[in-house]
Design a protein around this motif. Structure first.
Motif, mmCIF file in Angstrom:
data_model
loop_
_atom_site.group_PDB
_atom_site.id
_atom_site.type_symbol
_atom_site.label_atom_id
_atom_site.label_comp_id
_atom_site.label_asym_id
_atom_site.label_seq_id
_atom_site.Cartn_x
_atom_site.Cartn_y
_atom_site.Cartn_z
ATOM 1 N N ASN A 1 16.105 -8.417 -10.493
ATOM 2 C CA ASN A 1 14.979 -9.458 -10.423
ATOM 3 C C ASN A 1 13.987 -9.038 -9.830
ATOM 4 O O ASN A 1 12.741 -9.727 -10.083
ATOM 5 C CB ASN A 1 15.553 -10.673 -9.828
ATOM 6 N N ASP B 1 17.561 -6.235 -5.989
ATOM 7 C CA ASP B 1 18.011 -6.455 -7.295
ATOM 8 C C ASP B 1 17.309 -6.241 -8.420
ATOM 9 O O ASP B 1 16.048 -6.082 -8.490
ATOM 10 C CB ASP B 1 18.742 -8.086 -7.156
ATOM 11 N N TYR C 1 22.677 -8.314 -14.381
ATOM 12 C CA TYR C 1 22.302 -8.155 -13.006
ATOM 13 C C TYR C 1 23.030 -7.249 -12.066
ATOM 14 O O TYR C 1 24.297 -7.432 -11.865
ATOM 15 C CB TYR C 1 22.850 -9.803 -12.476
#
Length: 123
Positions: A113, A111, A92
């Motif tokens: 995601n 990010d 991450y």
């Protein structure tokens, strides 16, 4: 006539020279990096950060997040702009950038995601 011209020239230089020195010195003060050090509460329920140190000459800074699982890396300040990355494990990354204005920051992140968001923070 020559003496009068010389006196006028000196008077003109005396009036103009201090303001030209002031104008020339302003960029030197403006070239410094903003102070990013402090505990920042971030809007929107996002993780707060604490910038513990900053080299005001180079812009390198270091800090921590409000959660020990997340790490703050790559912190840099240039003028009144900042960048840093928040990490969690190996996968991450949250890439942050924004502007410092006194005790307020306005920034955004993207990010791994796929989340893209804007935020504000107060010190």
């Amino acid at each position: 006539m020559g003496r009068r011209l010389l006196l006028t020239l000196f008077a003109t230089l005396a009036a103009v020279l201090p303001s030209s020195i002031l104008i020339a010195s302003q960029p030197a003060f403006a070239a410094g990096n903003a102070n990013f050090v402090g505990r920042w509460a971030i809007s929107g329920g996002y993780l707060g950060i604490t910038v513990k140190s900053e080299n005001r000459a180079t812009g390198a800074c270091a800090g921590v997040t409000a959660s020990p699982q997340y790490h703050m890396i790559g912190c840099r300040v240039k003028g009144n702009k900042y960048v840093f990355t928040i990490t969690l494990g190996k996968g991450y990354r949250s890439h942050n950038s924004g502007t410092i204005s006194g005790n307020t920051i306005t920034g955004s992140f993207k990010d791994t995601n796929g989340t893209v968001a804007q935020y504000t923070g107060t010190r």
